[in-house]
Design a protein around this motif. Structure first.
Motif, PDB file in Angstrom:
ATOM      1  N   LEU A  49       0.840  -1.203   0.000  1.00  0.00           N
ATOM      2  CA  LEU A  49       0.000   0.000   0.000  1.00  0.00           C
ATOM      3  C   LEU A  49       0.872   1.248   0.000  1.00  0.00           C
ATOM      4  N   LEU A  50       1.899   1.266   0.846  1.00  0.00           N
ATOM      5  CA  LEU A  50       2.776   2.441   0.900  1.00  0.00           C
ATOM      6  C   LEU A  50       3.505   2.634  -0.426  1.00  0.00           C
ATOM      7  N   ASP A  51       3.901   1.556  -1.044  1.00  0.00           N
ATOM      8  CA  ASP A  51       4.540   1.620  -2.360  1.00  0.00           C
ATOM      9  C   ASP A  51       3.606   2.249  -3.385  1.00  0.00           C
ATOM     10  N   ARG A  52       2.333   1.831  -3.380  1.00  0.00           N
ATOM     11  CA  ARG A  52       1.362   2.379  -4.338  1.00  0.00           C
ATOM     12  C   ARG A  52       1.102   3.862  -4.081  1.00  0.00           C
ATOM     13  N   ILE A  53       1.096   4.252  -2.821  1.00  0.00           N
ATOM     14  CA  ILE A  53       0.898   5.662  -2.487  1.00  0.00           C
ATOM     15  C   ILE A  53       2.063   6.495  -3.015  1.00  0.00           C
ATOM     16  N   LEU A  54       3.280   6.057  -2.729  1.00  0.00           N
ATOM     17  CA  LEU A  54       4.451   6.813  -3.178  1.00  0.00           C
ATOM     18  C   LEU A  54       4.553   6.858  -4.689  1.00  0.00           C
ATOM     19  N   SER A  55       4.320   5.724  -5.344  1.00  0.00           N
ATOM     20  CA  SER A  55       4.497   5.677  -6.801  1.00  0.00           C
ATOM     21  C   SER A  55       3.349   6.331  -7.552  1.00  0.00           C
ATOM     22  N   SER A  56       2.345   6.832  -6.822  1.00  0.00           N
ATOM     23  CA  SER A  56       1.312   7.664  -7.450  1.00  0.00           C
ATOM     24  C   SER A  56       1.796   9.096  -7.634  1.00  0.00           C
ATOM     25  N   HIS A  57       2.923   9.425  -7.021  1.00  0.00           N
ATOM     26  CA  HIS A  57       3.513  10.768  -7.134  1.00  0.00           C
ATOM     27  C   HIS A  57       4.164  10.928  -8.510  1.00  0.00           C
ATOM     28  N   SER A  58       4.092  12.124  -9.050  1.00  0.00           N
ATOM     29  CA  SER A  58       4.606  12.358 -10.401  1.00  0.00           C
ATOM     30  C   SER A  58       6.117  12.202 -10.498  1.00  0.00           C
ATOM     31  N   LYS A  59       6.832  12.277  -9.358  1.00  0.00           N
ATOM     32  CA  LYS A  59       8.289  12.171  -9.386  1.00  0.00           C
ATOM     33  C   LYS A  59       8.800  10.790  -8.989  1.00  0.00           C
ATOM     34  N   VAL A  60       7.874   9.846  -8.772  1.00  0.00           N
ATOM     35  CA  VAL A  60       8.267   8.540  -8.224  1.00  0.00           C
ATOM     36  C   VAL A  60       7.692   7.420  -9.077  1.00  0.00           C
ATOM     37  N   THR A  61       8.485   6.380  -9.262  1.00  0.00           N
ATOM     38  CA  THR A  61       7.961   5.144  -9.843  1.00  0.00           C
ATOM     39  C   THR A  61       8.341   3.991  -8.935  1.00  0.00           C
ATOM     40  N   SER A  62       7.644   2.890  -9.081  1.00  0.00           N
ATOM     41  CA  SER A  62       7.922   1.721  -8.246  1.00  0.00           C
ATOM     42  C   SER A  62       8.784   0.725  -9.000  1.00  0.00           C
ATOM     43  N   ALA A  63       9.863   0.282  -8.368  1.00  0.00           N
ATOM     44  CA  ALA A  63      10.663  -0.802  -8.924  1.00  0.00           C
ATOM     45  C   ALA A  63      10.148  -2.150  -8.463  1.00  0.00           C
ATOM     46  N   GLY A  64       9.227  -2.150  -7.491  1.00  0.00           N
ATOM     47  CA  GLY A  64       8.672  -3.393  -6.988  1.00  0.00           C
ATOM     48  C   GLY A  64       9.582  -4.057  -5.964  1.00  0.00           C
ATOM     49  N   GLU A  65       9.327  -5.334  -5.739  1.00  0.00           N
ATOM     50  CA  GLU A  65      10.116  -6.103  -4.770  1.00  0.00           C
ATOM     51  C   GLU A  65      11.356  -6.652  -5.465  1.00  0.00           C
ATOM     52  N   ILE A  66      12.391  -5.863  -5.495  1.00  0.00           N
ATOM     53  CA  ILE A  66      13.622  -6.271  -6.169  1.00  0.00           C
ATOM     54  C   ILE A  66      14.661  -6.688  -5.127  1.00  0.00           C
ATOM     55  N   GLY A  67      15.445  -7.678  -5.475  1.00  0.00           N
ATOM     56  CA  GLY A  67      16.466  -8.169  -4.563  1.00  0.00           C
ATOM     57  C   GLY A  67      17.839  -7.610  -4.844  1.00  0.00           C
ATOM     58  N   ASP A  68      17.917  -6.452  -5.486  1.00  0.00           N
ATOM     59  CA  ASP A  68      19.200  -5.946  -5.967  1.00  0.00           C
ATOM     60  C   ASP A  68      20.167  -5.574  -4.850  1.00  0.00           C
ATOM     61  N   PHE A  69      19.679  -4.973  -3.771  1.00  0.00           N
ATOM     62  CA  PHE A  69      20.624  -4.629  -2.708  1.00  0.00           C
ATOM     63  C   PHE A  69      21.191  -5.900  -2.086  1.00  0.00           C
ATOM     64  N   TRP A  70      20.345  -6.865  -1.868  1.00  0.00           N
ATOM     65  CA  TRP A  70      20.768  -8.167  -1.343  1.00  0.00           C
ATOM     66  C   TRP A  70      21.835  -8.772  -2.252  1.00  0.00           C
ATOM     67  N   ARG A  71      21.567  -8.755  -3.570  1.00  0.00           N
ATOM     68  CA  ARG A  71      22.523  -9.351  -4.520  1.00  0.00           C
ATOM     69  C   ARG A  71      23.863  -8.620  -4.487  1.00  0.00           C
ATOM     70  N   GLN A  72      23.831  -7.287  -4.512  1.00  0.00           N
ATOM     71  CA  GLN A  72      25.089  -6.537  -4.555  1.00  0.00           C
ATOM     72  C   GLN A  72      25.866  -6.674  -3.250  1.00  0.00           C
ATOM     73  N   LEU A  73      25.172  -6.725  -2.143  1.00  0.00           N
ATOM     74  CA  LEU A  73      25.831  -6.932  -0.853  1.00  0.00           C
ATOM     75  C   LEU A  73      26.557  -8.277  -0.845  1.00  0.00           C
ATOM     76  N   HIS A  74      25.894  -9.322  -1.302  1.00  0.00           N
ATOM     77  CA  HIS A  74      26.523 -10.643  -1.351  1.00  0.00           C
ATOM     78  C   HIS A  74      27.677 -10.656  -2.350  1.00  0.00           C
ATOM     79  N   TRP A  75      27.517  -9.953  -3.473  1.00  0.00           N
ATOM     80  CA  TRP A  75      28.564  -9.960  -4.492  1.00  0.00           C
ATOM     81  C   TRP A  75      29.840  -9.303  -3.946  1.00  0.00           C
ATOM     82  N   VAL A  76      29.700  -8.146  -3.318  1.00  0.00           N
ATOM     83  CA  VAL A  76      30.883  -7.450  -2.798  1.00  0.00           C
ATOM     84  C   VAL A  76      31.505  -8.246  -1.652  1.00  0.00           C
ATOM     85  N   ALA A  77      30.673  -8.901  -0.847  1.00  0.00           N
ATOM     86  CA  ALA A  77      31.202  -9.745   0.226  1.00  0.00           C
ATOM     87  C   ALA A  77      31.751 -11.062  -0.307  1.00  0.00           C
TER      88      ALA A  77
END
Length: 533
Positions: free
Chosen positions: A306-334
């Motif tokens: 719900l909070l994601d939908r509220i924020l991504s209704s703003h003209s300056k914001v879009t939703s990337a959804g449930e992405i695991g990118d930070f998790w992936r990059q953290l594991h990659w650097v470690a």
């Protein structure tokens, strides 16, 4: 070396590599594969083998190199390129994976199974409109499997085409009545009513399934149908019968996916120690260009969508959804192979060796395309609550919003969700209470150690007093108030969540106190939460 001898030599090396791999002689196999690539750098199959071998040995960073080296000499072999994409995504190289997918779009008249494979890859990286278009092409071209039908139905749902999605999944269950994956997806699509439900069909199918499953596949299929019966009975207000179905479902799932409380405690301890071992004071954001990520974290089913939908209704914001990118990059650097809680434990234990600036730079490189030209994009992965201190170190300029919901509502919503083979804590009340206790302990630590790291957003306040809560959230993110944020039901962008029907409605309070329908059955959970608080 002559052409003939070169060919023979490569043939011999490939045969040796095969024998070494089959015999578990991994260093010898690696040497043979590396030799092949020195003589035949265009051999993508060999590059994939080498990447897999290095990954198998626990070398995440090294396993990425053969893939990146092969990017500029890809063969005209769509299935090999699909294999390349799968591996790139697993290593966090999303930009390269998209480039390969774009390359596949240039193939003239690809076979239907190749089109479907591309659809699955677009789905995996969260491009749901593109994935739907490809899936529909594959279906028109003759792909006719229950898995494809389920993917088609889910993508129709995520793109807001609910009536079509229901028809596809209904037909899927008619044609393949033993295919359990379609049942939860169908009943989750919308509220079941006395005049429109699938209860009789679901119960009939349950009678056909073995009451005592003899393997994990049978057990999982039975659990899926039991869940679908629960969801239907719950919607119909037949709560005692619904609970019995849910209990049967979760007993099966707990047997398939047991919870390890000692592992969860070890992860929490390690994350707390990792944040204390280094100076965790907020650092002035380094200069950077491009869109800013906004992280939404918290327990699953706490209102993050719900909070994601509220924020991504703003003209300056879009939703990337449930992405695991930070998790992936953290594991990659470690340089730690991702392995759910076990992998995160190893990351936390290596925290003092991690270059968090590199984590942040890799994250931005791999995600900023998701902003689609807007200055902000939302990364809504609830599990990132475990990574708050790492996010602050890597991306100190990124706002973090923490959804907070009543513990009983949160835990019951998880307990009844049927998450599949992930989230083992959600299938037993004691495990659910224990996991929530670890979550609460970590959140308390974040607030004490990093008092300005994240803004708590109370779900009850958000739905009851949205006109005052939403401006506070927007201000925390550096955004002005826009009327559209108060009407997230008008947001037509795709959304990948089990709660799609609810998030396409106006803000409401129906989710408050839903656990009370099962107050008697949930008394052990309430007592366990009280003891752990």
């Amino acid at each position: 070396m002559t052409t003939a001898s070169h060919s023979v030599s490569l043939h011999t090396l490939r045969e040796r590599a095969r024998i070494y791999l089959e015999g578990g002689q991994l260093p010898a196999a690696q040497a043979a594969l590396e030799t092949i690539l020195r003589h035949a750098p265009n051999d993508l199959a060999c590059s994939l083998q080498l990447a897999d071998l290095l990954f198998q040995q626990g070398h995440l960073q090294a396993s990425t190199l053969p893939l990146l080296r092969a990017l500029h000499r890809l063969p005209k072999d769509a299935l090999l390129i699909v294999g390349m994409i799968q591996r790139l995504v697993g290593r966090g190289e999303i930009v390269a994976a998209r480039a390969c997918l774009d390359l596949l779009t240039q193939a003239p008249d690809p076979p239907a199974h190749v089109v479907l494979a591309q659809a699955k890859m677009r789905f995996m990286i969260g491009e749901f409109r593109e994935a739907l278009e490809l899936t529909e092409r594959a279906v028109r071209a003759g792909v006719d499997t229950p898995e494809a039908a389920r993917l088609h139905g889910m993508l129709l749902q995520f793109n807001g085409r609910m009536d079509e999605a229901c028809k596809v999944l209904e037909q899927c269950l008619v044609r393949w009545p033993d295919f359990g994956d379609a049942a939860p997806a169908l009943v989750d699509m919308r509220k079941q009513t006395p005049d429109a439900n699938h209860l009789a069909r679901l119960q009939e199918q349950l009678q056909r399934l073995p009451e005592q499953p003899t393997d994990s596949g049978q057990a999982f299929a039975r659990a899926e149908f039991e869940y679908a019966v629960f969801k239907t009975l719950d919607d119909l207000g037949r709560y005692d019968e619904a609970w019995q179905a849910l209990a049967r479902c979760n007993a099966l799932m707990s047997g398939l996916n047991p919870y390890d409380p000692s592992l969860q405690e070890a992860v929490t301890d390690a994350l707390i120690r990792a944040s204390a071992e280094r100076d965790t004071a907020p650092v002035k954001a380094p200069a950077f260009e491009g869109p800013v990520p906004i992280f939404i974290v918290g327990m699953p089913r706490s209102g993050t969508t719900l909070l994601d939908r509220i924020l991504s209704s703003h003209s300056k914001v879009t939703s990337a959804g449930e992405i695991g990118d930070f998790w992936r990059q953290l594991h990659w650097v470690a340089d730690v192979i991702p392995d759910q809680s076990k992998g995160l434990l190893r990351v936390a234990q290596r925290a003092d060796q991690i270059d968090f600036h590199q984590v942040g730079q890799r994250y931005l490189k791999q995600t900023q395309w998701r902003a689609q030209g807007r200055p902000y994009y939302v990364d809504k992965l609830p599990g990132n609550i475990q990574l708050v201190s790492f996010i602050r170190k890597a991306l100190p300029h990124a706002p973090i919003l923490h959804m907070v919901r009543d513990p009983m509502d949160t835990c019951f919503s998880n307990f009844k969700a049927m998450f599949g083979i992930i989230s083992p804590h959600t299938y037993e009340l004691g495990a659910m209470a224990h996991y929530y206790g670890q979550h609460a302990r970590l959140v308390r630590h974040w607030h004490q150690a990093l008092p300005d790291a994240m803004l708590d957003v109370d779900y009850a306040e958000l739905v009851r007093h949205s006109e005052t809560t939403i401006p506070r959230v927007l201000a925390h993110c550096g955004l002005d108030v826009e009327e559209a944020c108060l009407r997230p039901e008008s947001n037509a962008s795709p959304v990948a969540t089990r709660s799609t029907p609810q998030v396409r409605e106006s803000i409401h309070t129906r989710g408050l106190g839903a656990w009370r329908h099962y107050e008697r059955q949930l008394e052990p959970l309430r007592e366990a939460l009280a003891l752990g608080s």
